[in-house]
Design a protein around this motif. Structure first.
Motif, PDB file in Angstrom:
ATOM      1  N   MET A  53       0.729  -1.241  -0.082  1.00  0.00           N
ATOM      2  CA  MET A  53       0.069   0.077   0.042  1.00  0.00           C
ATOM      3  C   MET A  53       0.878   1.322  -0.127  1.00  0.00           C
ATOM      4  SD  MET A  53      -3.103   0.966   2.615  1.00  0.00           S
ATOM      5  CE  MET A  53      -4.237  -0.520   2.201  1.00  0.00           C
ATOM      6  N   VAL A  54       0.494   2.240  -0.723  1.00  0.00           N
ATOM      7  CA  VAL A  54       1.006   3.517  -0.643  1.00  0.00           C
ATOM      8  C   VAL A  54      -0.074   4.650  -0.791  1.00  0.00           C
ATOM      9  CG1 VAL A  54       1.400   3.644  -3.014  1.00  0.00           C
ATOM     10  CG2 VAL A  54       2.929   5.008  -1.728  1.00  0.00           C
ATOM     11  N   TYR A  55       0.257   5.790  -0.120  1.00  0.00           N
ATOM     12  CA  TYR A  55      -0.498   6.943  -0.331  1.00  0.00           C
ATOM     13  C   TYR A  55       0.032   8.098  -1.077  1.00  0.00           C
ATOM     14  CZ  TYR A  55      -3.031  11.319   1.527  1.00  0.00           C
ATOM     15  OH  TYR A  55      -3.726  12.362   1.670  1.00  0.00           O
ATOM     16  N   THR A  56      -0.351   8.430  -2.374  1.00  0.00           N
ATOM     17  CA  THR A  56       0.047   9.293  -3.285  1.00  0.00           C
ATOM     18  C   THR A  56      -0.689  10.878  -3.326  1.00  0.00           C
ATOM     19  OG1 THR A  56      -0.996   8.631  -5.259  1.00  0.00           O
ATOM     20  CG2 THR A  56       0.996   7.235  -4.790  1.00  0.00           C
ATOM     21  N   ASP A  57      -0.177  11.522  -3.833  1.00  0.00           N
ATOM     22  CA  ASP A  57      -0.810  12.615  -4.362  1.00  0.00           C
ATOM     23  C   ASP A  57      -1.407  12.515  -5.709  1.00  0.00           C
ATOM     24  OD1 ASP A  57       0.945  13.188  -6.514  1.00  0.00           O
ATOM     25  OD2 ASP A  57       2.101  14.819  -5.387  1.00  0.00           O
ATOM     26  N   MET A  58      -2.475  13.425  -6.286  1.00  0.00           N
ATOM     27  CA  MET A  58      -2.979  13.115  -7.376  1.00  0.00           C
ATOM     28  C   MET A  58      -2.112  13.011  -8.667  1.00  0.00           C
ATOM     29  SD  MET A  58      -6.195  12.647  -6.761  1.00  0.00           S
ATOM     30  CE  MET A  58      -7.073  12.883  -8.190  1.00  0.00           C
ATOM     31  N   ASN A  59      -0.910  13.277  -8.596  1.00  0.00           N
ATOM     32  CA  ASN A  59       0.052  13.195  -9.489  1.00  0.00           C
ATOM     33  C   ASN A  59       0.650  11.885  -9.456  1.00  0.00           C
ATOM     34  OD1 ASN A  59      -0.391  15.705 -10.917  1.00  0.00           O
ATOM     35  ND2 ASN A  59       0.724  16.514  -9.106  1.00  0.00           N
ATOM     36  N   GLY A  60       0.430  10.990  -8.488  1.00  0.00           N
ATOM     37  CA  GLY A  60       0.970   9.682  -8.446  1.00  0.00           C
ATOM     38  C   GLY A  60       2.352   9.707  -7.613  1.00  0.00           C
ATOM     39  N   GLU A  61       2.510  10.928  -7.077  1.00  0.00           N
ATOM     40  CA  GLU A  61       3.859  11.020  -6.231  1.00  0.00           C
ATOM     41  C   GLU A  61       3.578  10.562  -4.788  1.00  0.00           C
ATOM     42  OE1 GLU A  61       6.828  11.644  -7.535  1.00  0.00           O
ATOM     43  OE2 GLU A  61       6.000  11.946  -9.570  1.00  0.00           O
ATOM     44  N   PRO A  62       4.369   9.519  -4.452  1.00  0.00           N
ATOM     45  CA  PRO A  62       4.262   8.993  -3.319  1.00  0.00           C
ATOM     46  C   PRO A  62       4.558  10.125  -1.964  1.00  0.00           C
ATOM     47  CG  PRO A  62       5.643   7.654  -4.271  1.00  0.00           C
ATOM     48  CD  PRO A  62       5.507   8.922  -5.253  1.00  0.00           C
ATOM     49  N   LEU A  63       3.390   9.953  -0.911  1.00  0.00           N
ATOM     50  CA  LEU A  63       3.310  10.797   0.166  1.00  0.00           C
ATOM     51  C   LEU A  63       4.137  10.192   1.288  1.00  0.00           C
ATOM     52  CD1 LEU A  63       0.054  12.636  -0.383  1.00  0.00           C
ATOM     53  CD2 LEU A  63       2.218  13.524  -0.845  1.00  0.00           C
ATOM     54  N   THR A  64       3.813   8.805   1.312  1.00  0.00           N
ATOM     55  CA  THR A  64       4.229   7.936   2.411  1.00  0.00           C
ATOM     56  C   THR A  64       5.188   6.988   1.425  1.00  0.00           C
ATOM     57  OG1 THR A  64       2.329   6.198   2.176  1.00  0.00           O
ATOM     58  CG2 THR A  64       2.247   7.775   3.611  1.00  0.00           C
ATOM     59  N   HIS A  65       5.966   6.103   2.327  1.00  0.00           N
ATOM     60  CA  HIS A  65       6.831   5.023   1.774  1.00  0.00           C
ATOM     61  C   HIS A  65       5.676   3.775   1.329  1.00  0.00           C
ATOM     62  CE1 HIS A  65       9.790   6.901   4.328  1.00  0.00           C
ATOM     63  NE2 HIS A  65      10.471   6.439   3.345  1.00  0.00           N
ATOM     64  N   VAL A  66       6.113   3.060   0.334  1.00  0.00           N
ATOM     65  CA  VAL A  66       5.410   1.793   0.026  1.00  0.00           C
ATOM     66  C   VAL A  66       5.591   0.959   1.317  1.00  0.00           C
ATOM     67  CG1 VAL A  66       5.194  -0.246  -1.436  1.00  0.00           C
ATOM     68  CG2 VAL A  66       5.883   2.407  -2.386  1.00  0.00           C
ATOM     69  N   ALA A  67       4.335   0.553   1.827  1.00  0.00           N
ATOM     70  CA  ALA A  67       4.389  -0.308   3.215  1.00  0.00           C
ATOM     71  C   ALA A  67       3.929  -1.569   2.628  1.00  0.00           C
ATOM     72  CB  ALA A  67       3.063   0.048   3.845  1.00  0.00           C
ATOM     73  N   ASN A  68       4.581  -2.684   3.250  1.00  0.00           N
ATOM     74  CA  ASN A  68       4.501  -4.037   3.021  1.00  0.00           C
ATOM     75  C   ASN A  68       4.767  -4.429   1.667  1.00  0.00           C
ATOM     76  OD1 ASN A  68       3.757  -6.665   4.124  1.00  0.00           O
ATOM     77  ND2 ASN A  68       1.957  -6.651   3.479  1.00  0.00           N
ATOM     78  N   PRO A  69       5.858  -4.165   1.113  1.00  0.00           N
ATOM     79  CA  PRO A  69       6.057  -4.194  -0.136  1.00  0.00           C
ATOM     80  C   PRO A  69       6.048  -5.782  -0.630  1.00  0.00           C
ATOM     81  CG  PRO A  69       8.131  -3.477   0.557  1.00  0.00           C
ATOM     82  CD  PRO A  69       6.874  -3.490   1.764  1.00  0.00           C
ATOM     83  N   CYS A  70       5.603  -6.318  -1.754  1.00  0.00           N
ATOM     84  CA  CYS A  70       5.872  -7.517  -2.303  1.00  0.00           C
ATOM     85  C   CYS A  70       7.204  -7.919  -2.621  1.00  0.00           C
ATOM     86  CB  CYS A  70       4.797  -7.726  -3.559  1.00  0.00           C
ATOM     87  SG  CYS A  70       5.077  -6.824  -5.135  1.00  0.00           S
TER      88      CYS A  70
END
Length: 181
Positions: A53-70
């Motif tokens: 999971m990741v939280y991004t702005d509307m341009n797809g730029e991450p606001l948080t780190h990618v959590a629990n990456p595969c």
């Protein structure tokens, strides 16, 4: 504006007055606290749902780190091309006209879904899940979800977006200038 016996007010001005329009930027310390809390929510939700999971702005730029990456994401996270391709997929999610979360296969062969984060009527970001093997295509480098787990993820995604929105709103509200009387 008075029209006959009725008063009519522009919707955008009402939104601004009730906090849905112009937003006061949080103080740096509050912005950092808000982001830390949002990061914690994303980490907790990703682990609880068993997805990336990741939280991004509307341009797809991450606001948080990618959590629990595969494993597939982890193995390629240092590759700038891979990361920019992921951001391009995330940008496509922003312009997708379907507001409900649906799984879609991205560039790298795994499924993703998103839900919008709002501030009033304005879309301000997206919470995305991914790293999920397409149905019937097990892959040890991806998360394999049963049909009920997939449904659970899609049901929880909007709730996670609402929580992220409420965190932002709480920090914005606490930072509004106080009127003096």
């Amino acid at each position: 504006v008075k029209v006959g016996r009725q008063w009519r007010f522009p919707a955008d001005q009402i939104d601004r007055l009730v906090g849905g329009g112009s937003v006061y930027p949080p103080e740096p310390q509050q912005a950092e606290q808000s982001l830390e809390l949002q990061e914690a929510v994303v980490n907790m939700a990703a682990k609880a749902l068993g997805v990336m999971m990741v939280y991004t702005d509307m341009n797809g730029e991450p606001l948080t780190h990618v959590a629990n990456p595969c494993r597939r994401f982890e193995s390629r996270a240092g590759d700038p091309t891979f990361v920019s391709e992921c951001a391009a997929v995330w940008r496509q999610f922003a312009i997708d006209p379907d507001f409900g979360p649906l799984f879609r296969v991205g560039l790298h062969g795994f499924e993703c879904a998103r839900s919008f984060v709002r501030s009033g009527r304005q879309l301000t970001g997206m919470v995305l899940v991914g790293g999920i093997a397409p149905e019937g295509q097990p892959d040890s480098d991806l998360f394999i979800l049963s049909e009920s787990e997939r449904e659970h993820v899609l049901a929880a995604l909007p709730d996670t977006a609402v929580l992220l929105s409420r965190i932002s709103k709480a920090f914005e509200t606490n930072n509004k200038p106080r009127s003096t009387s």
